[in-house]
Design an enzyme around this catalytic site. Structure first.
Site, mmCIF file in Angstrom:
data_model
loop_
_atom_site.group_PDB
_atom_site.id
_atom_site.type_symbol
_atom_site.label_atom_id
_atom_site.label_comp_id
_atom_site.label_asym_id
_atom_site.label_seq_id
_atom_site.Cartn_x
_atom_site.Cartn_y
_atom_site.Cartn_z
ATOM 1 N N SER A 15 -9.392 -1.321 -18.700
ATOM 2 C CA SER A 15 -8.533 -0.832 -17.603
ATOM 3 C C SER A 15 -9.434 -0.474 -16.437
ATOM 4 O O SER A 15 -10.629 -0.196 -16.639
ATOM 5 C CB SER A 15 -7.777 0.423 -18.062
ATOM 6 O OG SER A 15 -7.161 1.063 -16.964
ATOM 7 N N TYR A 58 -7.211 8.592 -22.249
ATOM 8 C CA TYR A 58 -7.190 7.205 -21.746
ATOM 9 C C TYR A 58 -8.482 6.916 -20.977
ATOM 10 O O TYR A 58 -9.126 5.887 -21.190
ATOM 11 C CB TYR A 58 -5.964 7.004 -20.858
ATOM 12 C CG TYR A 58 -5.640 5.561 -20.566
ATOM 13 C CD1 TYR A 58 -5.031 4.759 -21.529
ATOM 14 C CD2 TYR A 58 -5.944 4.990 -19.339
ATOM 15 C CE1 TYR A 58 -4.730 3.428 -21.270
ATOM 16 C CE2 TYR A 58 -5.647 3.662 -19.061
ATOM 17 C CZ TYR A 58 -5.030 2.888 -20.033
ATOM 18 O OH TYR A 58 -4.735 1.575 -19.770
#
Ligand SMILES: NC(=O)c1ccc[n+]([C@@H]2O[C@H](COP(=O)([O-])OP(=O)(O)OC[C@H]3O[C@@H](n4cnc5c(N)ncnc54)[C@H](O)[C@@H]3O)[C@@H](O)[C@H]2O)c1
Length: 264
Positions: free
Chosen positions: A138, A151
């Site tokens: 990401s 995350y």
């Protein structure tokens, strides 16, 4: 890498980016596409939408024994795996105060699933002298995600792991790409429970791409065998700015966070 004639496995293939990758790989002439998801019904539905060359399988990408069986089954049924997309991922808005079980789940899915897949694929790939791993990390793995320590930390680890595999095994025929999108219109950002979370708001503000658009960028990057795949060009600019002056980048991120926390 050309996708025509390849056998591709995609974890997290039941929806979002994974399902879009499967559809696009099939359109590029892949021989077989196997969509793997903990949500077996979603994987089967996504495969049916692609057609007979695709198969949907229920499997936890973070389970070592299950993934060993899956990889073995694909190689017997569809043929040698040319491309493995370690794409399954979760976001849970974790803080450092979240409990160990929540953090463990995050590490298992966002990092260990790639370790596990690579562990079982490597002996086969090294013997053949070829194999392609694509890790969906990401932009959060290069920058950060506001409101989700879990995350941000695990996606940084995913980037670091992909780099390490590329360096360690690159001279033995193993190719690696690392996909780092910013906002993509999937359940992770637009699904139930995402409204009002600062992480979802962050990526929505920064510009959202469609999963099919991301899949098109991935195919072009795989063709060039490029390591870092950045569907949102701004991410390269932010990453450079961060590297040039870390403290200035941290202040800018704090300012952005304050803006998002201020009611509109
Ligand atoms: N949507 C975004 O804005 C965005 C941005 C950057 C990176 N990503 C990454 O892209 C990847 C795909 O996410 P998405 O946006 O398509 O979200 P999504 O929620 O639509 O898809 C993720 C899929 O992974 C599956 N999954 C979860 N845990 C699993 C496990 N243990 N084993 C197998 N499957 C599992 C889910 O059931 C789901 O179908 C993730 O790694 C995510 O972190 C997404």
């Amino acid at each position: 890498m050309e996708l025509a004639g390849t056998v591709a496995v995609i974890t997290g293939g039941g929806g979002g980016i994974g399902a879009a990758l499967g559809k696009r790989f099939a359109a590029e002439g892949a021989k077989a596409v196997v969509l793997v998801d903990v949500d077996g019904a979603a994987a089967v539905r996504a495969a049916a939408a692609i057609g007979p060359l695709a198969r949907g399988v229920e499997c936890d990408a973070a389970g070592s024994a299950a993934m060993a069986g899956l990889i073995d089954g694909v190689e017997r049924r569809e043929g040698p795996i040319d491309l493995f997309c370690a794409n399954a991922g979760i976001a849970r808005a974790l803080d450092v105060t979240s409990d160990d079980a929540a953090w463990d789940e995050m590490w298992r899915v966002n990092v260990m699933s790639t370790v596990i897949a690579t562990r079982h694929l490597l002996p086969r790939w090294l013997e053949r002298g070829s194999g392609y791993l694509m890790v969906t990390a990401s932009a959060a793995g290069l920058l950060t995600t506001l409101g989700d320590a879990g995350y941000s930390a695990t996606k940084h680890a995913a980037v670091g792991l992909a780099e390490w595999i590329a360096i360690t095994y690159g001279d033995r025929g193993i190719k690696v790409s690392c996909l780092c999108p910013q906002g993509v219109r999937t359940n992770m950002v637009f699904g139930p429970g995402t409204d009002g979370t600062i992480g979802a708001e962050q990526v929505r503000r920064l510009g959202v791409m469609e999963p099919d658009e991301v899949a098109a960028v991935v195919v072009a990057a795989l063709r060039e065998e490029r390591f870092l795949i950045l569907p949102h060009p701004d991410v390269a600019r932010y990453f450079r700015a961060k590297a040039e002056d870390h403290d200035r980048w941290l202040s800018a991120m704090r300012r952005f966070q304050r803006q998002l926390q201020t009611p509109q």
